[in-house]
Design a protein around this motif. Sequence first.
Motif, mmCIF file in Angstrom:
data_model
loop_
_atom_site.group_PDB
_atom_site.id
_atom_site.type_symbol
_atom_site.label_atom_id
_atom_site.label_comp_id
_atom_site.label_asym_id
_atom_site.label_seq_id
_atom_site.Cartn_x
_atom_site.Cartn_y
_atom_site.Cartn_z
ATOM 1 N N ALA A 73 17.243 3.152 -2.673
ATOM 2 C CA ALA A 73 16.393 2.412 -3.607
ATOM 3 C C ALA A 73 15.545 3.338 -4.478
ATOM 4 C CB ALA A 73 15.486 1.453 -2.840
ATOM 5 N N LYS A 74 15.454 4.619 -4.106
ATOM 6 C CA LYS A 74 14.688 5.611 -4.873
ATOM 7 C C LYS A 74 13.271 5.118 -5.149
ATOM 8 C CE LYS A 74 18.847 7.511 -6.866
ATOM 9 N NZ LYS A 74 19.646 7.765 -8.033
ATOM 10 N N LEU A 75 12.587 4.771 -4.070
ATOM 11 C CA LEU A 75 11.242 4.220 -4.158
ATOM 12 C C LEU A 75 10.217 5.288 -4.466
ATOM 13 C CD1 LEU A 75 11.434 2.180 -0.841
ATOM 14 C CD2 LEU A 75 11.879 1.330 -3.141
ATOM 15 N N LYS A 76 9.164 4.884 -5.140
ATOM 16 C CA LYS A 76 8.001 5.747 -5.319
ATOM 17 C C LYS A 76 7.053 5.383 -4.181
ATOM 18 C CE LYS A 76 4.234 6.857 -8.447
ATOM 19 N NZ LYS A 76 4.307 8.296 -8.536
ATOM 20 N N LEU A 77 7.001 6.239 -3.171
ATOM 21 C CA LEU A 77 6.185 5.988 -1.983
ATOM 22 C C LEU A 77 4.836 6.669 -2.097
ATOM 23 C CD1 LEU A 77 8.925 6.474 0.746
ATOM 24 C CD2 LEU A 77 8.078 4.327 -0.199
ATOM 25 N N LYS A 78 3.841 6.067 -1.462
ATOM 26 C CA LYS A 78 2.482 6.597 -1.490
ATOM 27 C C LYS A 78 2.000 6.790 -0.044
ATOM 28 C CE LYS A 78 -2.125 5.408 -3.073
ATOM 29 N NZ LYS A 78 -2.961 4.357 -3.609
ATOM 30 N N GLY A 125 0.819 -1.213 0.000
ATOM 31 C CA GLY A 125 0.000 0.000 0.000
ATOM 32 C C GLY A 125 0.851 1.261 0.000
ATOM 33 N N TYR A 126 2.042 1.163 0.570
ATOM 34 C CA TYR A 126 2.963 2.301 0.623
ATOM 35 C C TYR A 126 3.969 2.287 -0.527
ATOM 36 C CZ TYR A 126 1.298 2.695 5.435
ATOM 37 O OH TYR A 126 0.516 2.825 6.562
ATOM 38 N N ARG A 171 9.562 -2.894 -4.651
ATOM 39 C CA ARG A 171 9.512 -3.788 -3.490
ATOM 40 C C ARG A 171 10.578 -4.868 -3.597
ATOM 41 N NH1 ARG A 171 3.899 -3.318 -4.526
ATOM 42 N NH2 ARG A 171 3.785 -5.459 -5.282
ATOM 43 N N ASN A 172 10.743 -5.442 -4.783
ATOM 44 C CA ASN A 172 11.761 -6.481 -4.964
ATOM 45 C C ASN A 172 13.165 -5.929 -4.757
ATOM 46 O OD1 ASN A 172 9.985 -8.572 -5.509
ATOM 47 N ND2 ASN A 172 9.969 -8.172 -7.696
ATOM 48 N N ARG A 173 13.424 -4.748 -5.298
ATOM 49 C CA ARG A 173 14.743 -4.129 -5.154
ATOM 50 C C ARG A 173 15.051 -3.858 -3.681
ATOM 51 N NH1 ARG A 173 14.135 -0.737 -8.811
ATOM 52 N NH2 ARG A 173 13.249 0.982 -7.616
ATOM 53 N N LEU A 174 14.080 -3.303 -2.961
ATOM 54 C CA LEU A 174 14.281 -3.003 -1.545
ATOM 55 C C LEU A 174 14.474 -4.284 -0.745
ATOM 56 C CD1 LEU A 174 14.405 -0.990 0.766
ATOM 57 C CD2 LEU A 174 11.900 -1.097 0.886
#
Length: 87
Positions: free
Chosen positions: A63-68, A30-31, A38-41
């Motif tokens: 990881a430069k995630l796209k967070l929500k 959800g985040y 998710r796999n990279r992290l």
Amino acid sequence: MSSSAAPQVKSFPENSVEKKVYNIIESLNGYIPIPNDRNRLAFMLVKFMNGEGDAPVISVKNAKLKLKDISEIEISKIISDELNLIK
């Protein structure tokens, strides 16, 4: 011209550290809405759990995630708390 079938994916045993880490990160879908993020992290955190990688706060940033609907600091705290339960 034809291609051969894709190789089989081997799953980790249910009680392995790898499976537990991937399950923790998958529960945060959800985040972290992008599956590849998710796999990279999770990969980075498995390395951390094996003594090779960076702490969660650094891994989340790198990881430069796209967070929500959550900040990097908040999700790092959640992940750290969950990883401490594994150790």
